[in-house]
Scaffold this motif. Sequence first.
Motif, PDB file in Angstrom:
ATOM      1  N   ALA A  82      -9.783  -1.462   5.469  1.00 40.43           N
ATOM      2  CA  ALA A  82      -7.632  -0.899   5.143  1.00 40.43           C
ATOM      3  C   ALA A  82      -7.172  -0.086   6.724  1.00 40.43           C
ATOM      4  O   ALA A  82      -6.390  -0.916   6.188  1.00 40.43           O
ATOM      5  N   MET A  83      -7.336   0.497   7.068  1.00 36.75           N
ATOM      6  CA  MET A  83      -6.528   1.222   8.062  1.00 36.75           C
ATOM      7  C   MET A  83      -6.289  -0.080   9.361  1.00 36.75           C
ATOM      8  O   MET A  83      -5.310   0.142  10.157  1.00 36.75           O
ATOM      9  N   ARG A  84      -6.848  -1.103   9.202  1.00 38.60           N
ATOM     10  CA  ARG A  84      -6.046  -2.779   9.604  1.00 38.60           C
ATOM     11  C   ARG A  84      -4.606  -2.877   9.610  1.00 38.60           C
ATOM     12  O   ARG A  84      -4.731  -3.466  10.396  1.00 38.60           O
ATOM     13  N   LYS A  85      -4.871  -2.567   7.918  1.00 38.69           N
ATOM     14  CA  LYS A  85      -3.692  -3.073   7.573  1.00 38.69           C
ATOM     15  C   LYS A  85      -2.408  -1.910   7.289  1.00 38.69           C
ATOM     16  O   LYS A  85      -1.454  -2.564   6.829  1.00 38.69           O
ATOM     17  N   VAL A  86      -2.801  -0.920   8.027  1.00 40.29           N
ATOM     18  CA  VAL A  86      -1.118  -0.407   8.083  1.00 40.29           C
ATOM     19  C   VAL A  86      -1.170   0.316   9.894  1.00 40.29           C
ATOM     20  O   VAL A  86      -1.787   0.252  10.317  1.00 40.29           O
ATOM     21  N   ALA A  87      -0.055   0.355   9.821  1.00 40.22           N
ATOM     22  CA  ALA A  87       0.857   0.788  11.343  1.00 40.22           C
ATOM     23  C   ALA A  87      -0.358   1.445  11.284  1.00 40.22           C
ATOM     24  O   ALA A  87      -0.471   3.031  10.906  1.00 40.22           O
ATOM     25  N   ARG A  88      -0.470   1.918  12.981  1.00 38.80           N
ATOM     26  CA  ARG A  88      -1.217   2.860  13.674  1.00 38.80           C
ATOM     27  C   ARG A  88      -0.443   4.244  13.645  1.00 38.80           C
ATOM     28  O   ARG A  88      -1.075   5.593  13.767  1.00 38.80           O
ATOM     29  N   ASP A  89       0.364   4.615  13.440  1.00 37.20           N
ATOM     30  CA  ASP A  89       1.487   5.266  13.134  1.00 37.20           C
ATOM     31  C   ASP A  89       2.076   6.215  12.632  1.00 37.20           C
ATOM     32  O   ASP A  89       2.515   7.182  12.123  1.00 37.20           O
ATOM     33  N   ASP A  97     -14.553   0.443  -9.135  1.00 33.38           N
ATOM     34  CA  ASP A  97     -14.358  -1.027  -9.651  1.00 33.38           C
ATOM     35  C   ASP A  97     -13.098  -1.468  -9.892  1.00 33.38           C
ATOM     36  O   ASP A  97     -12.069  -2.232  -9.442  1.00 33.38           O
ATOM     37  N   ALA A  98     -11.972  -0.697 -10.453  1.00 37.12           N
ATOM     38  CA  ALA A  98     -10.383  -1.129 -10.364  1.00 37.12           C
ATOM     39  C   ALA A  98      -9.944  -0.983  -9.784  1.00 37.12           C
ATOM     40  O   ALA A  98      -8.759  -2.301  -9.947  1.00 37.12           O
ATOM     41  N   PHE A  99      -9.799   0.433  -9.061  1.00 37.57           N
ATOM     42  CA  PHE A  99      -8.564  -0.082  -7.803  1.00 37.57           C
ATOM     43  C   PHE A  99      -8.893  -0.940  -6.831  1.00 37.57           C
ATOM     44  O   PHE A  99      -8.141  -1.402  -5.879  1.00 37.57           O
ATOM     45  N   SER A 100     -10.355  -1.706  -6.482  1.00 34.13           N
ATOM     46  CA  SER A 100     -10.579  -2.370  -5.521  1.00 34.13           C
ATOM     47  C   SER A 100     -10.341  -3.066  -6.248  1.00 34.13           C
ATOM     48  O   SER A 100      -9.800  -4.398  -5.339  1.00 34.13           O
ATOM     49  N   TYR A 121      -4.036   2.666  -3.643  1.00 36.38           N
ATOM     50  CA  TYR A 121      -5.039   1.875  -4.523  1.00 36.38           C
ATOM     51  C   TYR A 121      -6.595   1.527  -3.178  1.00 36.38           C
ATOM     52  O   TYR A 121      -7.814   1.991  -4.016  1.00 36.38           O
ATOM     53  N   ALA A 122      -5.671   1.162  -2.124  1.00 38.89           N
ATOM     54  CA  ALA A 122      -7.460   2.057  -1.442  1.00 38.89           C
ATOM     55  C   ALA A 122      -7.802   2.578  -1.113  1.00 38.89           C
ATOM     56  O   ALA A 122      -9.162   3.075  -1.489  1.00 38.89           O
ATOM     57  N   TYR A 144      -6.035  -3.454  -5.462  1.00 39.18           N
ATOM     58  CA  TYR A 144      -6.519  -3.472  -3.999  1.00 39.18           C
ATOM     59  C   TYR A 144      -6.391  -5.007  -3.381  1.00 39.18           C
ATOM     60  O   TYR A 144      -5.755  -5.477  -2.546  1.00 39.18           O
ATOM     61  N   ALA A 145      -7.355  -5.648  -3.838  1.00 38.89           N
ATOM     62  CA  ALA A 145      -7.984  -7.320  -2.985  1.00 38.89           C
ATOM     63  C   ALA A 145      -6.408  -8.333  -3.499  1.00 38.89           C
ATOM     64  O   ALA A 145      -6.488  -8.693  -3.232  1.00 38.89           O
ATOM     65  N   LYS A 146      -5.869  -7.206  -4.536  1.00 37.27           N
ATOM     66  CA  LYS A 146      -4.779  -8.647  -4.990  1.00 37.27           C
ATOM     67  C   LYS A 146      -2.970  -7.426  -4.735  1.00 37.27           C
ATOM     68  O   LYS A 146      -2.587  -8.328  -4.450  1.00 37.27           O
TER      69      LYS A 146
END
Length: 473
Positions: free
Chosen positions: A381-388, A342-345, A357-358, A348-350
């Motif tokens: 979460a994967m959509r928010k970082v570079a694919r490579d 809950d804390a890390f979620s 955090y994810a 990560y939301a913020k």
Amino acid sequence: MKNFIHKPVFFAAGRLLQKPLFVAVLLAGLCAVPSGAQQRAGEQAGATTQSILQRVTQLLDQGKTTEALALFNEINQAEAERSSIQLLRASILSSAGMRLESRDIVNRIISREPNNAEALYVRSVLQGIEGQEREQRATLESVIKINPTHLAALIELGRIAFLGKSYRTAASYFDRALAVSPDDGDALVGRAGVHRVAKETQKAEALLNRAIERYPAWVTARTERAQLYREAGFPQNALDDLDAAQRLEGDNYWVYYDRGNVLLDLNRREEALREFNRAVSLNPDNFPAYVFTAGLKDDIGDLDGAERDYERLTRLRPDYYFAFEGLGLHKMRKGLWAEAKDAFSQAYAKAPQETSYALLAAASWMLAGRPTDPRQFLEIAMRKVARDSLAWYMLKLYHDLSGDLDVAQRVEREQNPGIKAQMLFYLGLYYDVRNSKTLANRYFLQAYDMAQKNILERRLNEWIVAGRNLKPN
């Protein structure tokens, strides 16, 4: 320790006189009886009004706002209807939190006297309290069009410009205020603040010296000079000023808070913690000191104390995601996986840019239930970082629960030591989730040996290594 805070901006109209808003200015003008025919007709009423206002002053000095307001009922009705008397009452009402009543009085006065600068100024103060920044600035500009030498309005416009980082504009307003009143404390401190941000240390110091000489019992001037000295690299001089401020006001939260910061600069950490703890004891509902007490308690090994302070921070400032980070780490330390998740979620939301955090949320989620529970969360979460990126591959590993050998090889090839240490830790955490303790311990130990002090996973990894006796004493 992560920190984006500082105490409130120094100067505020009326603070020097220790009365709400600009009550002292109004009182000064009201203690005289009206002149001419009005004076002859109402001499007795005026004298009575003056004595009542003197009692109002005394009660305000004692902090007895309710009693001061009650005295207005004793003023002769004709006298009580004077705009100046009504404005004084409106100002005191506002300081007592009764803003609706205050606004009604001010609006009535302005409706019949649209060019009453004092009424407009009180309206601007109410607008400021209610967060109507644009309206407040416009009202203040109206005040100085009517009265270009209105000191309080000039200072407040300077403050607004300073907060908006319009430093040239702020300097102009403070200079105009000083032309009206060369020894006004708020104007001196405000202009010094502009010099300070411009790195004009000597000019700022000269103005603050003047403010301290003129008002030796005024704490704000000393704390601002302490801030100047601290930023200029003279922490001992800053501490001397704060010592003097502490002698003047032994119950001032911000004095203890500032002392804690300077003592940290001097690497006197235990003393700093005592100062921050003292600030907390003075105002348990003010969040800034907890940022430091939590971090310092972590450093000295008071882990339960640190956890309590992080938890308090999350309640006081739910937008401060570093508090959720600290809380989450301590919940993981204690194996409270659902609470850690809950804390890390929340963190990560913020701060969705923090992939750590994810990963920490996902690992805690898995340990609290089934390994497949956070899959949808990890897909997002994967959509928010570079694919490579290596972070993407680590998120994918946690999502797929397979492909660990490929990810391990990628981690081994990583050249950035900070990123490599982080990813070694997450490999260890992955194997913990998969109940492969031997592999988990191997990667935790590799991450530990890299000794990367500036990654958020460091403390958790140290706790794991110590708890499992992975390093010989």
